[in-house]
Write a protein that holds these residues in place. Structure first.
Motif, PDB file in Angstrom:
ATOM      1  N   ALA A 129      64.504  64.499  82.017  1.00 44.17           N
ATOM      2  CA  ALA A 129      65.847  64.168  82.509  1.00 44.17           C
ATOM      3  C   ALA A 129      66.871  64.268  81.384  1.00 44.17           C
ATOM      4  O   ALA A 129      67.980  64.778  81.578  1.00 44.17           O
ATOM      5  CB  ALA A 129      65.847  62.759  83.105  1.00 44.17           C
ATOM      6  N   LEU A 130      66.496  63.781  80.201  1.00 44.27           N
ATOM      7  CA  LEU A 130      67.403  63.852  79.059  1.00 44.27           C
ATOM      8  C   LEU A 130      67.671  65.299  78.667  1.00 44.27           C
ATOM      9  O   LEU A 130      68.807  65.667  78.322  1.00 44.27           O
ATOM     10  CB  LEU A 130      66.803  63.084  77.882  1.00 44.27           C
ATOM     11  CG  LEU A 130      67.702  62.899  76.650  1.00 44.27           C
ATOM     12  CD1 LEU A 130      68.975  62.163  77.036  1.00 44.27           C
ATOM     13  CD2 LEU A 130      66.953  62.130  75.562  1.00 44.27           C
ATOM     14  N   LEU A 131      66.655  66.134  78.741  1.00 46.73           N
ATOM     15  CA  LEU A 131      66.826  67.554  78.443  1.00 46.73           C
ATOM     16  C   LEU A 131      67.765  68.211  79.445  1.00 46.73           C
ATOM     17  O   LEU A 131      68.603  69.046  79.077  1.00 46.73           O
ATOM     18  CB  LEU A 131      65.465  68.257  78.451  1.00 46.73           C
ATOM     19  CG  LEU A 131      65.466  69.744  78.079  1.00 46.73           C
ATOM     20  CD1 LEU A 131      65.971  69.924  76.652  1.00 46.73           C
ATOM     21  CD2 LEU A 131      64.065  70.329  78.217  1.00 46.73           C
ATOM     22  N   ALA A 132      67.661  67.820  80.714  1.00 42.25           N
ATOM     23  CA  ALA A 132      68.548  68.363  81.743  1.00 42.25           C
ATOM     24  C   ALA A 132      69.996  67.956  81.472  1.00 42.25           C
ATOM     25  O   ALA A 132      70.921  68.770  81.617  1.00 42.25           O
ATOM     26  CB  ALA A 132      68.109  67.880  83.122  1.00 42.25           C
ATOM     27  N   LEU A 133      70.192  66.695  81.069  1.00 45.86           N
ATOM     28  CA  LEU A 133      71.542  66.229  80.750  1.00 45.86           C
ATOM     29  C   LEU A 133      72.121  66.965  79.548  1.00 45.86           C
ATOM     30  O   LEU A 133      73.311  67.313  79.529  1.00 45.86           O
ATOM     31  CB  LEU A 133      71.515  64.718  80.479  1.00 45.86           C
ATOM     32  CG  LEU A 133      71.211  63.823  81.683  1.00 45.86           C
ATOM     33  CD1 LEU A 133      71.093  62.365  81.245  1.00 45.86           C
ATOM     34  CD2 LEU A 133      72.288  63.965  82.744  1.00 45.86           C
ATOM     35  N   LEU A 134      71.292  67.237  78.563  1.00 46.72           N
ATOM     36  CA  LEU A 134      71.746  68.004  77.404  1.00 46.72           C
ATOM     37  C   LEU A 134      72.071  69.442  77.793  1.00 46.72           C
ATOM     38  O   LEU A 134      72.999  70.055  77.239  1.00 46.72           O
ATOM     39  CB  LEU A 134      70.681  67.986  76.310  1.00 46.72           C
ATOM     40  CG  LEU A 134      70.451  66.627  75.625  1.00 46.72           C
ATOM     41  CD1 LEU A 134      69.257  66.701  74.677  1.00 46.72           C
ATOM     42  CD2 LEU A 134      71.710  66.187  74.880  1.00 46.72           C
ATOM     43  N   GLY A 135      71.325  69.976  78.769  1.00 50.01           N
ATOM     44  CA  GLY A 135      71.627  71.310  79.269  1.00 50.01           C
ATOM     45  C   GLY A 135      72.988  71.360  79.948  1.00 50.01           C
ATOM     46  O   GLY A 135      73.742  72.330  79.781  1.00 50.01           O
ATOM     47  N   ILE A 136      73.315  70.302  80.707  1.00 54.86           N
ATOM     48  CA  ILE A 136      74.637  70.214  81.337  1.00 54.86           C
ATOM     49  C   ILE A 136      75.721  70.152  80.275  1.00 54.86           C
ATOM     50  O   ILE A 136      76.773  70.800  80.394  1.00 54.86           O
ATOM     51  CB  ILE A 136      74.706  68.977  82.258  1.00 54.86           C
ATOM     52  CG1 ILE A 136      73.756  69.151  83.446  1.00 54.86           C
ATOM     53  CG2 ILE A 136      76.140  68.747  82.753  1.00 54.86           C
ATOM     54  CD1 ILE A 136      73.658  67.925  84.332  1.00 54.86           C
ATOM     55  N   LEU A 137      75.467  69.381  79.223  1.00 51.16           N
ATOM     56  CA  LEU A 137      76.445  69.283  78.131  1.00 51.16           C
ATOM     57  C   LEU A 137      76.665  70.638  77.478  1.00 51.16           C
ATOM     58  O   LEU A 137      77.807  71.019  77.178  1.00 51.16           O
ATOM     59  CB  LEU A 137      75.951  68.267  77.101  1.00 51.16           C
ATOM     60  CG  LEU A 137      76.862  68.056  75.888  1.00 51.16           C
ATOM     61  CD1 LEU A 137      78.218  67.499  76.328  1.00 51.16           C
ATOM     62  CD2 LEU A 137      76.202  67.102  74.892  1.00 51.16           C
ATOM     63  N   GLY A 138      75.581  71.394  77.263  1.00 51.49           N
ATOM     64  CA  GLY A 138      75.714  72.718  76.677  1.00 51.49           C
ATOM     65  C   GLY A 138      76.508  73.663  77.573  1.00 51.49           C
ATOM     66  O   GLY A 138      77.340  74.445  77.102  1.00 51.49           O
ATOM     67  N   SER A 139      76.268  73.574  78.883  1.00 56.10           N
ATOM     68  CA  SER A 139      77.018  74.412  79.834  1.00 56.10           C
ATOM     69  C   SER A 139      78.492  74.047  79.839  1.00 56.10           C
ATOM     70  O   SER A 139      79.365  74.923  79.925  1.00 56.10           O
ATOM     71  CB  SER A 139      76.426  74.247  81.237  1.00 56.10           C
ATOM     72  OG  SER A 139      75.072  74.643  81.275  1.00 56.10           O
ATOM     73  N   ALA A 140      78.770  72.741  79.744  1.00 56.76           N
ATOM     74  CA  ALA A 140      80.166  72.296  79.701  1.00 56.76           C
ATOM     75  C   ALA A 140      80.857  72.813  78.442  1.00 56.76           C
ATOM     76  O   ALA A 140      82.036  73.219  78.483  1.00 56.76           O
ATOM     77  CB  ALA A 140      80.222  70.770  79.740  1.00 56.76           C
ATOM     78  N   ALA A 141      80.134  72.812  77.327  1.00 57.24           N
ATOM     79  CA  ALA A 141      80.706  73.342  76.089  1.00 57.24           C
ATOM     80  C   ALA A 141      81.036  74.825  76.241  1.00 57.24           C
ATOM     81  O   ALA A 141      82.070  75.311  75.748  1.00 57.24           O
ATOM     82  CB  ALA A 141      79.732  73.125  74.932  1.00 57.24           C
ATOM     83  N   GLY A 142      80.168  75.568  76.938  1.00 59.23           N
ATOM     84  CA  GLY A 142      80.436  76.975  77.193  1.00 59.23           C
ATOM     85  C   GLY A 142      81.663  77.177  78.069  1.00 59.23           C
ATOM     86  O   GLY A 142      82.454  78.104  77.855  1.00 59.23           O
ATOM     87  N   TYR A 143      81.838  76.281  79.052  1.00 56.45           N
ATOM     88  CA  TYR A 143      83.013  76.355  79.922  1.00 56.45           C
ATOM     89  C   TYR A 143      84.291  76.133  79.118  1.00 56.45           C
ATOM     90  O   TYR A 143      85.270  76.874  79.258  1.00 56.45           O
ATOM     91  CB  TYR A 143      82.905  75.319  81.034  1.00 56.45           C
ATOM     92  CG  TYR A 143      84.158  75.200  81.886  1.00 56.45           C
ATOM     93  CD1 TYR A 143      84.359  76.047  82.966  1.00 56.45           C
ATOM     94  CD2 TYR A 143      85.135  74.252  81.585  1.00 56.45           C
ATOM     95  CE1 TYR A 143      85.509  75.960  83.733  1.00 56.45           C
ATOM     96  CE2 TYR A 143      86.287  74.154  82.349  1.00 56.45           C
ATOM     97  CZ  TYR A 143      86.477  75.010  83.416  1.00 56.45           C
ATOM     98  OH  TYR A 143      87.629  74.918  84.163  1.00 56.45           O
ATOM     99  N   VAL A 144      84.275  75.103  78.265  1.00 53.59           N
ATOM    100  CA  VAL A 144      85.465  74.807  77.455  1.00 53.59           C
ATOM    101  C   VAL A 144      85.786  75.975  76.526  1.00 53.59           C
ATOM    102  O   VAL A 144      86.958  76.351  76.351  1.00 53.59           O
ATOM    103  CB  VAL A 144      85.231  73.520  76.637  1.00 53.59           C
ATOM    104  CG1 VAL A 144      86.379  73.297  75.646  1.00 53.59           C
ATOM    105  CG2 VAL A 144      85.103  72.318  77.562  1.00 53.59           C
ATOM    106  N   ALA A 145      84.756  76.578  75.942  1.00 51.43           N
ATOM    107  CA  ALA A 145      84.974  77.688  75.017  1.00 51.43           C
ATOM    108  C   ALA A 145      85.609  78.899  75.702  1.00 51.43           C
ATOM    109  O   ALA A 145      86.323  79.676  75.063  1.00 51.43           O
ATOM    110  CB  ALA A 145      83.647  78.088  74.378  1.00 51.43           C
TER     111      ALA A 145
END
Length: 216
Positions: A129-145
């Motif tokens: 679950a923590l890995l999935a949440l970190l994956g969402i964070l990484g995707s959000a960072a890509g969106y912001v970029a």
């Protein structure tokens, strides 16, 4: 109730919440475009929600607690946090796209987990679950970029979105503590307390910020 049935109920609740949350963002975005008064729109929504719960209470369609000082006192701080969260949400909708707010909200559970760990001593989620949440964070960072607004204005483009993100995570954690510490007869009692008590501070915030004069 079997574990499979319980899991299905959880999935249905999550899907229903996601649909309601996303549709509310779209409705508020369109409303604010024609009526740029976030405090007024929010206050009106609070009033309608509180009246609806009162009708449930009056018709005995649901068990709803009366207002009591022992419950009002701990709710006062949460209500202020809730009002700040809703106001930041409305301002973010005025200055950002709906998808930006959805991406921001999707990252909330990770910060909530950290706050619950620090404030409530709750365990971290399981590794998957923590890995999935970190994956969402990484995707959000890509969106912001790749966001054009961020490229043009930098962090200033996300000031209201950032304020909303921090406030909703803090209010989620504190609200969970308040609700779990004070047992209501039903969830409708919490809805009544939150919405009814939020009307005065939200209306006052609109008056202090000169909302009506700017919208005229």
């Amino acid at each position: 109730m079997s574990s499979d049935a319980s899991q299905r109920d959880v999935v249905r609740a999550v899907v229903a919440f996601s649909l309601c949350s996303a549709s509310l963002l779209l409705i508020n975005k369109m409303t604010l475009k024609h009526l740029p008064m976030p405090s007024f729109v929010s206050s009106l929504q609070f009033v309608v929600s509180a009246v609806f719960v009162y009708l449930l209470k009056a018709t005995r369609s649901a068990e709803v607690d009366d207002f009591e000082w022992r419950l009002l006192k701990p709710y006062s701080l949460y209500v202020l946090m809730f009002v700040a969260t809703i106001y930041c949400n409305m301002k973010a909708l005025q200055h950002a796209n709906v998808e930006t707010l959805i991406v921001c909200r999707a990252c909330g559970p990770l910060l909530v987990c950290a706050l619950e760990r620090l404030a409530l001593r709750r365990p971290w989620p399981p590794p998957r679950a923590l890995l999935a949440l970190l994956g969402i964070l990484g995707s959000a960072a890509g969106y912001v970029a790749s966001d054009r607004a961020f490229a043009l204005e930098g962090a200033a483009a996300y000031r209201w979105v950032g304020a909303y993100f921090v406030s909703i995570c803090a209010s989620d954690v504190f609200g969970k503590h308040v609700v779990s510490s004070h047992r209501f007869r039903s969830v409708w009692s919490s809805v009544l307390y939150t919405n009814a008590l939020s009307v005065p501070p939200m209306a006052a915030l609109g008056a202090l910020t000169g909302e009506r004069a700017r919208a005229a």
